[in-house]
Enzyme design. Structure first.
Site, mmCIF file in Angstrom:
data_model
loop_
_atom_site.group_PDB
_atom_site.id
_atom_site.type_symbol
_atom_site.label_atom_id
_atom_site.label_comp_id
_atom_site.label_asym_id
_atom_site.label_seq_id
_atom_site.Cartn_x
_atom_site.Cartn_y
_atom_site.Cartn_z
ATOM 1 N N CYS A 35 12.667 7.895 -1.628
ATOM 2 C CA CYS A 35 12.237 7.831 -3.030
ATOM 3 C C CYS A 35 12.508 9.152 -3.757
ATOM 4 C CB CYS A 35 10.742 7.484 -3.095
ATOM 5 S SG CYS A 35 10.156 7.251 -4.789
ATOM 6 N N ARG A 39 -11.241 -2.256 -3.107
ATOM 7 C CA ARG A 39 -10.627 -2.386 -1.776
ATOM 8 C C ARG A 39 -10.743 -1.101 -0.957
ATOM 9 N NH1 ARG A 39 -5.692 -3.942 -2.941
ATOM 10 N NH2 ARG A 39 -6.524 -6.027 -3.202
ATOM 11 N N CYS A 79 5.596 12.755 -5.208
ATOM 12 C CA CYS A 79 4.155 12.552 -4.970
ATOM 13 C C CYS A 79 3.757 13.289 -3.676
ATOM 14 C CB CYS A 79 3.842 11.064 -4.883
ATOM 15 S SG CYS A 79 4.551 10.123 -6.266
ATOM 16 N N CYS A 85 1.226 -8.365 -0.145
ATOM 17 C CA CYS A 85 1.608 -7.277 -1.067
ATOM 18 C C CYS A 85 2.878 -6.604 -0.571
ATOM 19 C CB CYS A 85 0.513 -6.214 -1.127
ATOM 20 S SG CYS A 85 -1.103 -6.861 -1.517
ATOM 21 N N CYS A 134 3.044 11.567 -0.189
ATOM 22 C CA CYS A 134 3.805 10.390 0.227
ATOM 23 C C CYS A 134 4.864 10.680 1.292
ATOM 24 C CB CYS A 134 4.458 9.741 -0.996
ATOM 25 S SG CYS A 134 5.206 8.150 -0.572
ATOM 26 N N CYS A 154 -3.740 -4.161 -10.328
ATOM 27 C CA CYS A 154 -4.335 -3.528 -9.154
ATOM 28 C C CYS A 154 -4.066 -2.034 -9.321
ATOM 29 C CB CYS A 154 -3.673 -4.062 -7.879
ATOM 30 S SG CYS A 154 -4.208 -3.198 -6.391
ATOM 31 N N CYS A 190 1.531 -9.938 -4.581
ATOM 32 C CA CYS A 190 1.359 -8.642 -5.239
ATOM 33 C C CYS A 190 2.599 -7.832 -4.915
ATOM 34 C CB CYS A 190 0.115 -7.944 -4.676
ATOM 35 S SG CYS A 190 -0.112 -6.263 -5.321
HETATM 36 N N1 SAM Z 1 6.497 3.619 -5.333
HETATM 37 C C1 SAM Z 1 5.425 2.808 -5.766
HETATM 38 C C2 SAM Z 1 4.353 3.610 -6.434
HETATM 39 O O1 SAM Z 1 4.326 4.829 -6.322
HETATM 40 O O2 SAM Z 1 3.527 2.987 -7.087
HETATM 41 C C3 SAM Z 1 4.799 1.967 -4.672
HETATM 42 C C4 SAM Z 1 4.512 2.543 -3.319
HETATM 43 S S1 SAM Z 1 3.302 3.855 -3.224
HETATM 44 C C5 SAM Z 1 3.485 4.281 -1.524
HETATM 45 C C6 SAM Z 1 1.751 3.021 -3.411
HETATM 46 C C7 SAM Z 1 0.481 3.800 -3.269
HETATM 47 O O3 SAM Z 1 0.212 4.090 -1.908
HETATM 48 C C8 SAM Z 1 0.373 5.153 -3.931
HETATM 49 O O4 SAM Z 1 0.136 5.090 -5.293
HETATM 50 C C9 SAM Z 1 -0.819 5.764 -3.192
HETATM 51 O O5 SAM Z 1 -2.023 5.451 -3.839
HETATM 52 C C10 SAM Z 1 -0.774 5.073 -1.834
HETATM 53 N N2 SAM Z 1 -0.423 6.067 -0.803
HETATM 54 C C11 SAM Z 1 0.808 6.535 -0.549
HETATM 55 N N3 SAM Z 1 0.775 7.462 0.429
HETATM 56 C C12 SAM Z 1 -0.516 7.606 0.790
HETATM 57 C C13 SAM Z 1 -1.189 8.427 1.749
HETATM 58 N N4 SAM Z 1 -0.548 9.308 2.479
HETATM 59 N N5 SAM Z 1 -2.521 8.306 1.876
HETATM 60 C C14 SAM Z 1 -3.196 7.399 1.110
HETATM 61 N N6 SAM Z 1 -2.606 6.613 0.174
HETATM 62 C C15 SAM Z 1 -1.294 6.705 0.018
HETATM 63 FE FE1 SF4 Z 2 7.882 7.231 -4.446
HETATM 64 FE FE2 SF4 Z 2 5.888 7.520 -2.740
HETATM 65 FE FE3 SF4 Z 2 5.618 8.402 -5.226
HETATM 66 FE FE4 SF4 Z 2 5.683 5.748 -4.766
HETATM 67 S S1 SF4 Z 2 4.111 7.175 -4.077
HETATM 68 S S2 SF4 Z 2 6.778 6.871 -6.384
HETATM 69 S S3 SF4 Z 2 7.108 5.703 -3.019
HETATM 70 S S4 SF4 Z 2 7.074 9.175 -3.693
#
Ligand code: SAM
Ligand code: SF4
Ligand code: DTB
Length: 335
Positions: A75, A282, A79, A119, A82, A210, A150
């Site tokens: 990606c 959730r 973030c 989802c 992530c 959500c 979802c």
């Molecule tokens: N890329 C899309 C986005 O950012 O919305 C979808 C996937 S993203 C992985 C979805 C959500 O997963 C994030 O907004 C975050 O809340 C959660 N998430 C991701 N990594 C995480 C982590 N290490 N611990 C807890 N929640 C996490």
């Molecule tokens: Fe990309 Fe992860 Fe951020 Fe979603 S949470 S936009 S997958 S870096």
């Protein structure tokens, strides 16, 4: 003579209705008011959350959603939590979009295991045309199994949201993740306003929203109050509110995580329940690391939904068989 009902004996006397947003702010929750909920003695907060929960839901009923990562890693976004951000060395192999037949196999298994919602998550900043067309096909086919659908695909414009709605998509997940003031500390490649704009497009298209966040990113109690106030003040609040506990991934900026008092996680669930009485709250990422007792406290605090099945997106989840046992021990019923 005033009579005191034994039921209200331990309730917070300053609160006329357990879930009423203070009138002084016109029904909106100020961050200070949400902080005051966090500051309640734990037992008072739990009592209020229970009152609200039981006024709006059947206690003990828990909705179950199964997650599937349909496009993993690579990606463009940064973030800080992530594992799927291309710029962090997390050891995750980048994969291309999963073919439809594989998605369907997983969806059938989720249905057979008793999940009510499927989802599908993709590690995109936003979907490209070809990708969206493929996901729309997945939504149509998964729906035919009788599962709710979802997806979480990153940012959407209005046209993309309408096409997903037309395909019959039930929910779109797009988390705001943390307090507005803290968002820039966690993500710099898009803004909270970008996230809010997508949520508005989803809402306008008639898809259920959500949206929730992550606890344990160093935000502190004030940050958690800011996150919950922002969610609760959406009109209407999201139908589904995932509360994730940070899973610290080696290689990400948040690898060390925050030493979070587990009771502060439970408090966040309780405050979400009180301020968003009609939403499903959730108990999301991080459940695998939680004891059964801690999870039971989260259900008492008003959590009425979980991610179900051994995998989240890239991290492990609690085992389905452990959940079956936990549900039986606590008398929880899946819906
Ligand atoms: N890329 C899309 C986005 O950012 O919305 C979808 C996937 S993203 C992985 C979805 C959500 O997963 C994030 O907004 C975050 O809340 C959660 N998430 C991701 N990594 C995480 C982590 N290490 N611990 C807890 N929640 C996490
Ligand atoms: Fe990309 Fe992860 Fe951020 Fe979603 S949470 S936009 S997958 S870096
Ligand atoms: C949400 O709030 N949590 C889910 C889902 N929505 C998409 C994702 C949790 C991801 C946990 C880390 C991982 O598996 O990579």
């Amino acid at each position: 003579m005033t009579t005191t009902s034994p039921l209200h004996f331990t309730a917070n006397p300053a609160t006329p209705a357990a879930d009423a947003a203070p009138a002084a702010t016109g029904g909106r929750w100020s961050v200070a008011e949400v902080e005051a909920l966090f500051a309640l003695p734990f037992l008072d907060l739990m009592f209020r959350a229970q009152e609200v929960h039981r006024a709006h839901f059947k206690a003990g009923e828990v909705q179950r959603s199964t997650l599937l990562s349909i496009k993993t890693g690579g990606c463009s976004e940064d973030c800080g939590y992530c594992s799927q951000a291309a710029r962090y060395q997390t050891g995750l192999a980048r994969e291309s979009l999963m073919p439809l037949d594989e998605v369907m196999e997983r969806a059938r298994a989720a249905k057979a295991d008793g999940s009510s919602r499927f989802c599908m998550g993709a590690a995109w900043r936003s979907p490209k045309e070809k990708d969206l067309a493929a996901v729309i096909e997945m939504v149509r086919e998964v729906k035919k199994l009788g599962l709710e659908t979802c997806v979480t695909l990153g940012m959407l414009d209005g046209e993309q949201a309408r096409r997903l709605a037309e395909a019959g998509l039930d929910y779109y997940n797009h988390n705001i993740d943390t307090a507005p003031d803290y968002y820039g500390e966690i993500v710099t490649t898009h803004t909270l306003q970008d996230r809010l704009d997508t949520i508005e497009q989803v809402r306008d298209a008639g898809i259920n929203v959500c949206s929730g966040g992550i606890v344990g990113m160093g935000e502190g109690q004030l940050g958690r109050a800011g996150l919950i106030a922002q969610l609760a003040n959406m009109t209407p609040p999201p139908e589904s509110v995932p509360i994730n506990k940070l899973i610290p991934f080696p290689g990400t900026p948040l690898a060390e995580g925050e030493t979070l008092d587990p009771f502060d996680f439970v408090r966040t669930v309780a405050v979400a329940r009180i301020t968003m009485p009609e939403s499903f709250v959730r108990l999301s990422a991080g459940r695998e690391q939680m004891s059964d007792e801690l999870q039971a406290l989260c259900f008492m605090a008003g959590a009425n939904s979980i991610f179900y099945g051994g995998r989240l997106l890239t991290a492990d989840n609690a085992d389905a068989s452990d959940d079956t046992q936990l549900f039986a021990r606590l008398g929880l019923v899946s819906i």
